[in-house]
Write a protein that holds these residues in place. Structure first.
Motif, PDB file in Angstrom:
ATOM      1  N   THR A 156       0.832  -1.200   0.000  1.00 56.18           N
ATOM      2  CA  THR A 156       0.000   0.000   0.000  1.00 56.18           C
ATOM      3  C   THR A 156       0.868   1.251   0.000  1.00 56.18           C
ATOM      4  OG1 THR A 156      -1.700  -1.177   1.259  1.00 56.18           O
ATOM      5  CG2 THR A 156      -1.838   1.234   1.212  1.00 56.18           C
ATOM      6  N   PRO A 157       0.757   2.126  -0.997  1.00 56.57           N
ATOM      7  CA  PRO A 157       1.568   3.350  -1.036  1.00 56.57           C
ATOM      8  C   PRO A 157       1.239   4.291   0.126  1.00 56.57           C
ATOM      9  CG  PRO A 157       0.566   2.879  -3.184  1.00 56.57           C
ATOM     10  CD  PRO A 157      -0.082   1.963  -2.187  1.00 56.57           C
ATOM     11  N   ILE A 158       2.218   5.060   0.530  1.00 53.99           N
ATOM     12  CA  ILE A 158       2.034   6.052   1.584  1.00 53.99           C
ATOM     13  C   ILE A 158       0.918   7.026   1.202  1.00 53.99           C
ATOM     14  CG2 ILE A 158       3.106   8.048   2.708  1.00 53.99           C
ATOM     15  CD1 ILE A 158       4.028   5.465   3.906  1.00 53.99           C
ATOM     16  N   LYS A 159       0.880   7.424  -0.069  1.00 50.48           N
ATOM     17  CA  LYS A 159      -0.136   8.386  -0.510  1.00 50.48           C
ATOM     18  C   LYS A 159      -1.546   7.832  -0.297  1.00 50.48           C
ATOM     19  CE  LYS A 159      -1.477  11.351  -4.377  1.00 50.48           C
ATOM     20  NZ  LYS A 159      -1.205  11.753  -5.776  1.00 50.48           N
ATOM     21  N   THR A 160      -1.722   6.524  -0.467  1.00 56.91           N
ATOM     22  CA  THR A 160      -3.039   5.916  -0.261  1.00 56.91           C
ATOM     23  C   THR A 160      -3.444   5.994   1.203  1.00 56.91           C
ATOM     24  OG1 THR A 160      -2.734   4.403  -2.123  1.00 56.91           O
ATOM     25  CG2 THR A 160      -4.369   3.781  -0.488  1.00 56.91           C
ATOM     26  N   LEU A 161      -2.484   5.791   2.105  1.00 52.31           N
ATOM     27  CA  LEU A 161      -2.777   5.930   3.537  1.00 52.31           C
ATOM     28  C   LEU A 161      -3.199   7.356   3.857  1.00 52.31           C
ATOM     29  CD1 LEU A 161       0.162   3.906   5.176  1.00 52.31           C
ATOM     30  CD2 LEU A 161      -2.123   3.108   4.562  1.00 52.31           C
ATOM     31  N   GLN A 162      -2.507   8.332   3.266  1.00 50.01           N
ATOM     32  CA  GLN A 162      -2.849   9.735   3.499  1.00 50.01           C
ATOM     33  C   GLN A 162      -4.245  10.045   2.977  1.00 50.01           C
ATOM     34  OE1 GLN A 162       0.543  11.320   1.412  1.00 50.01           O
ATOM     35  NE2 GLN A 162       1.712  11.672   3.292  1.00 50.01           N
ATOM     36  N   THR A 163      -4.583   9.481   1.823  1.00 51.89           N
ATOM     37  CA  THR A 163      -5.913   9.685   1.244  1.00 51.89           C
ATOM     38  C   THR A 163      -6.988   9.094   2.153  1.00 51.89           C
ATOM     39  OG1 THR A 163      -4.999   9.611  -0.995  1.00 51.89           O
ATOM     40  CG2 THR A 163      -7.368   9.230  -0.766  1.00 51.89           C
ATOM     41  N   PHE A 164      -6.751   7.885   2.635  1.00 51.24           N
ATOM     42  CA  PHE A 164      -7.704   7.225   3.534  1.00 51.24           C
ATOM     43  C   PHE A 164      -7.947   8.072   4.783  1.00 51.24           C
ATOM     44  CE2 PHE A 164      -8.246   4.545   7.318  1.00 51.24           C
ATOM     45  CZ  PHE A 164      -9.450   3.914   7.008  1.00 51.24           C
ATOM     46  N   LEU A 165      -6.880   8.577   5.389  1.00 48.94           N
ATOM     47  CA  LEU A 165      -7.035   9.361   6.619  1.00 48.94           C
ATOM     48  C   LEU A 165      -7.715  10.697   6.346  1.00 48.94           C
ATOM     49  CD1 LEU A 165      -3.679   8.656   8.482  1.00 48.94           C
ATOM     50  CD2 LEU A 165      -5.943   7.732   8.964  1.00 48.94           C
ATOM     51  N   THR A 166      -7.522  11.251   5.177  1.00 46.11           N
ATOM     52  CA  THR A 166      -8.214  12.493   4.825  1.00 46.11           C
ATOM     53  C   THR A 166      -9.718  12.265   4.762  1.00 46.11           C
ATOM     54  OG1 THR A 166      -6.297  13.267   3.565  1.00 46.11           O
ATOM     55  CG2 THR A 166      -8.400  14.351   3.125  1.00 46.11           C
ATOM     56  N   ILE A 167     -10.134  11.113   4.221  1.00 44.77           N
ATOM     57  CA  ILE A 167     -11.562  10.774   4.199  1.00 44.77           C
ATOM     58  C   ILE A 167     -12.076  10.601   5.626  1.00 44.77           C
ATOM     59  CG2 ILE A 167     -13.270   9.052   3.484  1.00 44.77           C
ATOM     60  CD1 ILE A 167     -11.458   8.418   1.105  1.00 44.77           C
ATOM     61  N   LEU A 209      -7.636  -0.181  -2.297  1.00 43.94           N
ATOM     62  CA  LEU A 209      -7.128  -0.423  -0.945  1.00 43.94           C
ATOM     63  C   LEU A 209      -7.933  -1.526  -0.271  1.00 43.94           C
ATOM     64  CD1 LEU A 209      -5.390   0.329   1.538  1.00 43.94           C
ATOM     65  CD2 LEU A 209      -7.075   2.111   2.059  1.00 43.94           C
ATOM     66  N   GLU A 210      -9.257  -1.444  -0.359  1.00 41.07           N
ATOM     67  CA  GLU A 210     -10.115  -2.451   0.270  1.00 41.07           C
ATOM     68  C   GLU A 210      -9.937  -3.820  -0.397  1.00 41.07           C
ATOM     69  OE1 GLU A 210     -13.851   0.181   2.015  1.00 41.07           O
ATOM     70  OE2 GLU A 210     -13.882  -0.394  -0.104  1.00 41.07           O
ATOM     71  N   ASP A 211      -9.766  -3.834  -1.716  1.00 37.01           N
ATOM     72  CA  ASP A 211      -9.523  -5.097  -2.422  1.00 37.01           C
ATOM     73  C   ASP A 211      -8.202  -5.706  -1.982  1.00 37.01           C
ATOM     74  OD1 ASP A 211     -11.883  -4.812  -3.786  1.00 37.01           O
ATOM     75  OD2 ASP A 211     -10.970  -3.998  -5.608  1.00 37.01           O
ATOM     76  N   ASN A 212      -7.208  -4.840  -1.791  1.00 36.89           N
ATOM     77  CA  ASN A 212      -5.880  -5.298  -1.374  1.00 36.89           C
ATOM     78  C   ASN A 212      -5.919  -5.910   0.019  1.00 36.89           C
ATOM     79  OD1 ASN A 212      -3.156  -5.734  -1.420  1.00 36.89           O
ATOM     80  ND2 ASN A 212      -2.552  -3.588  -1.393  1.00 36.89           N
ATOM     81  N   ILE A 213      -6.695  -5.282   0.911  1.00 34.30           N
ATOM     82  CA  ILE A 213      -6.780  -5.757   2.293  1.00 34.30           C
ATOM     83  C   ILE A 213      -7.760  -6.924   2.420  1.00 34.30           C
ATOM     84  CG2 ILE A 213      -7.538  -5.064   4.622  1.00 34.30           C
ATOM     85  CD1 ILE A 213      -6.464  -2.300   4.001  1.00 34.30           C
ATOM     86  N   GLY A 214      -8.772  -6.917   1.583  1.00 33.00           N
ATOM     87  CA  GLY A 214      -9.780  -7.973   1.658  1.00 33.00           C
ATOM     88  C   GLY A 214     -10.880  -7.677   2.651  1.00 33.00           C
ATOM     89  N   GLU A 215     -11.023  -6.418   3.041  1.00 33.38           N
ATOM     90  CA  GLU A 215     -12.055  -6.016   3.996  1.00 33.38           C
ATOM     91  C   GLU A 215     -12.612  -4.657   3.598  1.00 33.38           C
ATOM     92  OE1 GLU A 215     -13.351  -7.503   6.596  1.00 33.38           O
ATOM     93  OE2 GLU A 215     -11.994  -9.209   6.900  1.00 33.38           O
ATOM     94  N   GLN A 216     -13.906  -4.441   3.880  1.00 35.59           N
ATOM     95  CA  GLN A 216     -14.478  -3.113   3.704  1.00 35.59           C
ATOM     96  C   GLN A 216     -14.031  -2.233   4.860  1.00 35.59           C
ATOM     97  OE1 GLN A 216     -18.753  -2.985   3.552  1.00 35.59           O
ATOM     98  NE2 GLN A 216     -18.846  -0.805   3.082  1.00 35.59           N
ATOM     99  N   LEU A 217     -13.562  -1.028   4.529  1.00 36.37           N
ATOM    100  CA  LEU A 217     -13.044  -0.116   5.546  1.00 36.37           C
ATOM    101  C   LEU A 217     -13.994   1.037   5.843  1.00 36.37           C
ATOM    102  CD1 LEU A 217      -9.363   0.153   4.255  1.00 36.37           C
ATOM    103  CD2 LEU A 217     -10.253  -1.373   6.023  1.00 36.37           C
TER     104      LEU A 217
END
Length: 294
Positions: A3-14, A41-49
């Motif tokens: 998971t890229p760092i930018k994706t984590l930042q995007t998730f936390l912004t939401i 991201l959710e597909d990668n983790i396998g869970e709805q976030l």
């Protein structure tokens, strides 16, 4: 999981905005792009976030766990970046600084000195109550914070006392207590009391000290704004307790300030995570604060 760092930042912004449209604007992305990023991201983790609920967004149980880990990962990534920046001296970097609203004007001289000495450091200011600052530090969302002591998480946070100010009873002119030489906790029992919001360190201190002597305050209003608190006291809606520096700004108001008995102080401090090394910009602020009070 990659998971890229930018994706984590995007998730936390939401998570912080609780809205996909506002999050997309803050991330400088189109909303479809942001939606696809979260889906991947959710597909990668396998869970709805995340759950979209009308106009807001809620975290699933997996999302709550992921949020905690994402903040820790981004916090460590931030620390790594600051450490690398410091290899060539403290010429650039970013300081994530928490500030309690009531303290903002009191710390301006220190921040002015800091900017003068380290002009290349970007100061990112976050306003929280005292408890909010603690939570942000523990989630690795801040590097260091200004707050009032005592802290709630004493074993997890280190502190450096900066200064102490007397706390004074704040009364409207003509109040029955206005002629007293000083005010005891028991004197407040017959009157409505105006208190700070629950996440303010000062609110916790006032509650603790009053209950320690067996006094239950009749809390009529709560606010996070000291000027609004003073206006309500002036309108005879209740009594309150204010730090001396705030009282000194209210000389044109129809208020009376009296010392407390026993005397109380508002202890201002810098706090940070006990078990994590300070980033170089945060360490520089701590060192400057110590030097300015020697």
């Amino acid at each position: 999981m990659n998971t890229p760092i930018k994706t984590l930042q995007t998730f936390l912004t939401i998570v912080e905005t609780k809205n996909f449209t506002r999050a997309a604007q803050k991330c400088f992305m189109t909303q479809p792009t942001l939606t696809k990023t979260i889906q991947r991201l959710e597909d990668n983790i396998g869970e709805q976030l995340l759950i979209r609920n009308n106009q807001t967004v809620e975290l699933t149980q997996a999302g709550q766990l992921f949020e905690q880990s994402a903040r820790e990962i981004l916090g460590h990534w931030h620390r790594l970046q600051e450490g690398i920046n410091n290899l060539s001296g403290l010429k650039s970097g970013r300081l994530r600084l928490g500030v309690c609203p009531m303290m903002s004007s009191l710390i301006t001289p220190l921040l002015t000195d800091y900017r003068r000495k380290y002009p290349g450091i970007e100061l990112q200011m976050y306003e929280y109550g005292g408890f909010g600052c603690e939570q942000a530090l523990l989630s690795n969302s801040l590097d260091i914070a200004f707050t009032a002591l005592p802290t709630t998480h004493k074993t997890e946070l280190a502190s450096q006392l900066l200064t102490k100010y007397p706390l004074l009873a704040c009364l409207p002119e003509g109040h029955p207590l206005a002629n007293n030489a000083d005010i005891r906790w028991q004197d407040f029992e017959s009157y409505p009391f105006i208190l700070y919001n629950e996440d303010f360190s000062l609110a916790k201190l006032i509650n603790y000290l009053s209950r320690k002597v067996g006094v239950h305050l009749n809390i009529a209003f709560r606010t996070g704004q000291w000027d609004f608190l003073a206006a309500m006291v002036e309108a005879n809606l209740g009594v309150a307790i204010l730090p001396e520096p705030i009282c000194q700004r209210l000389t044109n108001s129809k208020l009376v300030f009296k010392p407390m008995q026993p005397a109380m102080t508002w202890d201002l401090a810098l706090i940070w995570r006990e078990n994590l090394p300070l980033t170089p910009p945060a360490q520089a602020l701590l060192t400057l604060s110590r030097n300015s009070h020697e």
